[in-house]
Scaffold this active site. Structure first.
Site, PDB file in Angstrom:
ATOM      1  N   LYS A 181      10.991  58.803  48.746  1.00 53.90           N
ATOM      2  CA  LYS A 181      11.988  57.952  48.109  1.00 53.90           C
ATOM      3  C   LYS A 181      12.806  57.294  49.226  1.00 53.90           C
ATOM      4  CE  LYS A 181      15.938  56.729  46.064  1.00 53.90           C
ATOM      5  NZ  LYS A 181      17.012  56.087  46.862  1.00 53.90           N
ATOM      6  N   GLY A 234      20.827  62.040  55.351  1.00 53.24           N
ATOM      7  CA  GLY A 234      21.856  61.181  54.785  1.00 53.24           C
ATOM      8  C   GLY A 234      23.222  61.828  54.851  1.00 53.24           C
ATOM      9  N   SER A 235      24.045  61.530  53.863  1.00 51.87           N
ATOM     10  CA  SER A 235      25.451  61.938  53.897  1.00 51.87           C
ATOM     11  C   SER A 235      25.659  63.339  53.328  1.00 51.87           C
ATOM     12  CB  SER A 235      26.297  60.942  53.092  1.00 51.87           C
ATOM     13  OG  SER A 235      26.038  61.085  51.711  1.00 51.87           O
ATOM     14  N   THR A 238      25.995  63.434  49.366  1.00 56.52           N
ATOM     15  CA  THR A 238      24.690  63.350  48.708  1.00 56.52           C
ATOM     16  C   THR A 238      23.919  64.644  48.869  1.00 56.52           C
ATOM     17  OG1 THR A 238      24.635  60.959  49.085  1.00 56.52           O
ATOM     18  CG2 THR A 238      22.551  62.026  48.546  1.00 56.52           C
ATOM     19  N   ALA A 239      24.026  65.269  50.032  1.00 61.04           N
ATOM     20  CA  ALA A 239      23.341  66.544  50.265  1.00 61.04           C
ATOM     21  C   ALA A 239      23.842  67.616  49.318  1.00 61.04           C
ATOM     22  CB  ALA A 239      23.535  66.982  51.708  1.00 61.04           C
ATOM     23  N   GLU A 256      19.321  66.953  57.047  1.00 59.84           N
ATOM     24  CA  GLU A 256      19.856  66.413  58.304  1.00 59.84           C
ATOM     25  C   GLU A 256      20.944  65.430  57.918  1.00 59.84           C
ATOM     26  OE1 GLU A 256      20.967  63.974  60.803  1.00 59.84           O
ATOM     27  OE2 GLU A 256      18.951  63.108  60.824  1.00 59.84           O
ATOM     28  N   CYS A 289      23.148  58.549  63.313  1.00 55.79           N
ATOM     29  CA  CYS A 289      23.801  59.820  62.987  1.00 55.79           C
ATOM     30  C   CYS A 289      24.120  60.632  64.239  1.00 55.79           C
ATOM     31  CB  CYS A 289      22.919  60.635  62.042  1.00 55.79           C
ATOM     32  SG  CYS A 289      21.271  60.990  62.675  1.00 55.79           S
ATOM     33  N   GLU A 384      33.011  60.662  59.745  1.00 48.37           N
ATOM     34  CA  GLU A 384      31.959  59.793  60.239  1.00 48.37           C
ATOM     35  C   GLU A 384      32.170  58.364  59.743  1.00 48.37           C
ATOM     36  OE1 GLU A 384      27.206  60.224  60.790  1.00 48.37           O
ATOM     37  OE2 GLU A 384      27.910  60.420  58.732  1.00 48.37           O
TER      38      GLU A 384
END
Length: 487
Positions: A181, A234-235, A238-239, A256, A289, A384
């Site tokens: 995705k 990602g962020s 979202t994780a 990650e 990142c 971040e």
């Protein structure tokens, strides 16, 4: 020509999903826009729970045969995919630059060759993957890596194809099937990868690509009971959402996530080298990142370091990423640009000083920025930004340097500039980070473990660590007795 084909930089790209070896359209689409000039690139099929279920079903159906495929044949097919990437390297570079705004010269010389290398590396590692048998009270222990099953791989927009293939290549090598995705802000090269894999002879259903928004297609993918592994880059928010979605099925996760990495510059460092390392953090418009966005400089050399840094930064050219002389391109999306600008505006209002930059450029460009006079507990130091924004703070000694470096919720990476090897060893041992670079930056060997500590991630991938994640690692213990003699 099919209405589902778009042409990007002269390259035809299919905007439909790729499920079970076939192109599948959705009833609705989402708009993909170039960050370079805001032009509409494509109307892309917008996945739903229906496409998610179909993709997982295709991956599940293809899994038994793919898992049983001999290692040598899996490796051959991965090399064939790498061959396809190399044949289409220019097309992939042009499409990705247009889609996400990263430098065309970087895609041609580094990123896309690395995409091919990802497949070759894991193909070769698969053939070498082994564990020496060992004995326990005369019993033999034999360790194997059994394919786990269908995997859902969710990838970010800042280096779309390279970061996707960091996951796709080891998953396929391990004998797993994949539902990829891609990020909705940069989906196009994932579609080209599906074409390349099919042309290489990868069996139908082994690699599936489903496009769309996380809430609409990501949620049903990560919550699906037939999914055996989920890998996400990602962020942090979202994780958390993905982890909650996967919890009901206890699906193993590799995450990650974000970073707020430090660059520690000691007074004994080569200051030209250190200033160059700091300027490197503006790479990809700061949308990296691993970027060392917090520059920590030993007080006696802070003024001289800042002078050298600003001289090097002034030489950077910001503009169209398709031009050879451009060093910094645009930010990916208007929402990301607004986010970056909000961070800087709030920092300036709180008393920070802009040594360089501190404002937007034209279009979707943000001027490279260095902020000083910032507090350790301030938002700009702790959160971040994911843009070309660095902060500079000073320290008095090693203890303070390490304390400041470790004083965030993140732990993805760190960079140390020093002329003293013993100091380097002392400091790196105390830093909380998944990767530490000393007098260098962004040197990445796929044999090495990669991942973050604290809120920067869960787990490690790379080399054997990837197979440990994408496989069910099995230990078979055999007694030295009990077998009948069939001689």
């Amino acid at each position: 020509m099919s209405t589902h084909l778009t042409t990007v930089a002269g390259v035809p790209v299919d905007t439909r999903h790729f499920i079970g070896g076939e192109r599948v359209a959705s009833t609705e689409t989402f708009t993909d826009v170039s960050p370079i000039d805001g032009s509409v690139l494509a109307e892309v099929s917008r996945g739903t729970a229906m496409e998610a279920a179909a993709a997982v079903a295709a991956a599940k159906a293809a899994f038994p045969a793919w898992a049983a495929t001999p290692r040598a044949e899996r490796a051959r097919l991965l090399h064939a995919i790498a061959d396809g990437v190399e044949r289409r390297l220019e097309e992939l570079s042009l499409v990705e630059t247009t889609d996400n705004g990263a430098l065309l010269r970087s895609h041609r010389r580094g990123v896309m060759p690395r995409v091919a290398h990802n497949f070759r590396f894991f193909a070769n590692w698969l053939l070498e993957l082994d564990h020496e048998d060992f004995t326990t009270r005369g019993h033999t222990n034999h360790v194997t890596w059994d394919p786990a099953g269908p995997c859902v791989l969710i990838t970010p927009w800042n280096a779309p194809l390279m970061l996707a293939t960091w996951k796709v290549a080891p998953a396929l090598a391990a004998g797993d099937t994949v539902v990829l995705k891609p990020a909705e802000w940069s989906p196009l090269t994932a579609s080209l990868l599906a074409d390349i894999a099919a042309e290489a002879g990868l069996p139908a259903g082994v690699l599936n690509v489903v496009q769309g928004y996380g809430s609409e297609v990501g949620d049903p993918l990560t919550a699906h009971p037939d999914v055996r592994r989920i890998s996400f880059t990602g962020s942090v928010p979202t994780a958390r959402h993905i982890a909650a979605s996967a919890a009901a099925n206890l699906t193993p996760l590799s995450l990650e996530l974000g970073g707020k990495s430090p660059l520690l510059v000691f007074a004994d460092a080569d200051l030209d080298l250190a200033a160059g390392l700091a300027v490197e953090q503006y790479d990809n418009a700061g949308q990296v990142c691993l970027a060392a966005t917090r520059i920590l400089v030993e007080a006696p050399v802070a003024e001289e370091f800042t002078r050298r840094f600003t001289e090097k930064a002034a030489a950077l050219r910001q503009g169209d990423p398709r031009e050879e002389t451009t060093d910094i391109g645009p930010t990916i999306h208007p929402r990301q640009l607004e986010k970056i600008d909000g961070f800087v505006r709030r920092a300036l209002e709180a008393g920070a000083r802009a040594v360089i930059g501190g404002h937007r450029g034209e279009g979707q460009y943000y001027v490279p920025t260095l902020l000083t006079d910032v507090r350790q507990d301030s938002e700009i130091v702790q959160e971040e930004v994911f843009g070309p924004v660095l902060t500079l703070q000073t320290f008095e000694d090693e203890d303070e340097a390490v304390r400041l470096a470790n004083d965030t919720r993140f732990g993805l990476a760190a960079t140390v500039a020093t002329g003293d090897a013993e100091r380097a060893a002392r400091v790196t041992a105390r830093l909380v980070a998944g990767t530490v670079w000393v007098n260098c930056f962004f040197v990445r060997d796929l044999k090495a473990p990669f991942g973050g500590s604290r809120h920067s991630g869960v787990g490690r991938e790379g080399g054997t660590w990837s197979f440990d994640f994408y496989c069910d690692v099995k230990n078979t213990v055999t007694a030295p007795k009990g077998f009948k003699d069939h001689g």
